[in-house]
Design a protein around this motif. Structure first.
Motif, PDB file in Angstrom:
ATOM      1  N   UNK A 103       0.847  -1.274   0.034  1.00 45.96           N
ATOM      2  CA  UNK A 103       0.070   0.135  -0.027  1.00 45.96           C
ATOM      3  C   UNK A 103       1.003   1.139  -0.052  1.00 45.96           C
ATOM      4  N   UNK A 104       2.130   1.387   0.647  1.00 48.35           N
ATOM      5  CA  UNK A 104       2.910   2.328   0.796  1.00 48.35           C
ATOM      6  C   UNK A 104       3.300   2.651  -0.614  1.00 48.35           C
ATOM      7  N   UNK A 109       3.455   5.801  -5.554  1.00 43.20           N
ATOM      8  CA  UNK A 109       3.370   5.939  -6.893  1.00 43.20           C
ATOM      9  C   UNK A 109       2.167   6.881  -7.501  1.00 43.20           C
ATOM     10  N   UNK A 110       1.292   7.108  -6.642  1.00 43.66           N
ATOM     11  CA  UNK A 110       0.066   8.037  -6.858  1.00 43.66           C
ATOM     12  C   UNK A 110       0.508   9.428  -6.587  1.00 43.66           C
ATOM     13  N   UNK A 111       1.843   9.581  -5.652  1.00 41.62           N
ATOM     14  CA  UNK A 111       2.222  10.933  -5.489  1.00 41.62           C
ATOM     15  C   UNK A 111       2.181  11.082  -3.907  1.00 41.62           C
ATOM     16  N   UNK A 112       1.686  10.403  -2.990  1.00 37.55           N
ATOM     17  CA  UNK A 112       1.462  10.596  -1.778  1.00 37.55           C
ATOM     18  C   UNK A 112       3.059  10.604  -1.241  1.00 37.55           C
ATOM     19  N   UNK A 113       3.507  11.153  -0.245  1.00 35.44           N
ATOM     20  CA  UNK A 113       4.832  11.402   0.243  1.00 35.44           C
ATOM     21  C   UNK A 113       4.962  10.681   1.481  1.00 35.44           C
ATOM     22  N   UNK A 114       6.136   9.579   1.688  1.00 32.82           N
ATOM     23  CA  UNK A 114       6.058   9.039   2.985  1.00 32.82           C
ATOM     24  C   UNK A 114       6.863   9.682   3.985  1.00 32.82           C
ATOM     25  N   UNK A 130       1.748  11.462   3.534  1.00 29.93           N
ATOM     26  CA  UNK A 130       1.070  13.024   3.412  1.00 29.93           C
ATOM     27  C   UNK A 130       0.260  12.755   2.171  1.00 29.93           C
ATOM     28  N   UNK A 131      -1.007  13.102   1.920  1.00 32.89           N
ATOM     29  CA  UNK A 131      -1.436  13.358   0.737  1.00 32.89           C
ATOM     30  C   UNK A 131      -1.766  14.507   0.097  1.00 32.89           C
ATOM     31  N   UNK A 132      -2.676  14.933  -0.608  1.00 25.79           N
ATOM     32  CA  UNK A 132      -3.162  16.297  -1.136  1.00 25.79           C
ATOM     33  C   UNK A 132      -3.528  17.040   0.051  1.00 25.79           C
ATOM     34  N   UNK A 133      -3.313  18.401  -0.159  1.00 26.00           N
ATOM     35  CA  UNK A 133      -3.732  19.286   0.757  1.00 26.00           C
ATOM     36  C   UNK A 133      -3.161  19.006   2.054  1.00 26.00           C
TER      37      UNK A 133
END
Length: 144
Positions: A103-104, A109-114, A130-133
Motif C-alpha cells: 500500500x505504501x 506511485x500516486x504521489x503521496x509522500x512517505x 502525506x496526501x493532497x492538501x
C-alpha cells in the motif's frame, strides 16, 4: 446515555477530486456525493449563505470520512498545508491494513509522500503518509 459509535470524520478540502482520488487509492469507496445549501444548513453549522459539495467515503468495515468542498462561503486556510504531526488540532486518521509495503508503494506511485515508518515492538508496522492538501494518513499492519 452513551455514545453508540463514531459515524464519520469531516475533512474540509479545496480540491475535492484530488482528495477523493487519494482515499479511493487507499481502498475506501465513494458512498455518495451531494450538494447542500440553504438556511437550515447554515443554521446547523453556524455560517450564512452555505453551499458545499459533500463526498462520503467509507472503509471496507463501514467507517466514514466526509469530504466537504465549500463553494460559499469559501473555506479558510489556517497556516501552512504541510504542518508537522505535533501541530495542535486534528492531525491524522489511521487505517488498519493487510500489506503495508504494497500500500505504501502504491500510494507513493500516486504521489503521496512517505513521512516515515517504523516497527512497534513485535506487534505492528506503522507508516505515515502525506496526501493532497497536507492530509496525513497513518497505516498500521498487525504482525503475527
Amino acid at each position: 446515555m452513551t455514545i453508540k459509535r463514531m459515524d464519520n470524520v469531516l475533512i474540509v478540502v479545496d480540491d475535492l477530486e484530488a482528495v477523493k482520488a487519494f482515499f479511493l487509492d487507499l481502498g475506501l469507496r465513494l458512498e455518495g456525493e451531494t450538494t447542500v445549501e440553504g438556511p437550515s444548513v447554515g443554521r446547523l453549522i453556524g455560517l450564512e449563505d452555505v453551499r458545499a459539495t459533500l463526498a462520503m467515503m467509507r472503509t471496507p468495515d463501514g467507517q466514514g470520512i466526509e469530504l466537504d468542498k465549500f463553494h460559499t462561503p469559501s473555506a479558510i486556510r489556517f497556516g501552512p498545508v504541510d504542518v508537522p504531526v505535533n501541530t495542535l488540532g486534528f492531525r491524522r486518521v489511521m487505517f488498519s491494513v493487510d500489506d503495508i509495503d504494497a500500500l505504501v508503494a502504491h500510494m507513493r506511485a500516486q504521489g503521496a509522500e512517505l513521512i516515515g515508518e517504523m516497527q512497534y515492538e513485535n506487534s505492528h508496522r506503522l507508516a505515515y503518509l502525506r496526501g493532497p492538501e497536507g492530509i496525513i494518513v497513518a497505516l498500521a499492519e498487525e504482525l503475527g
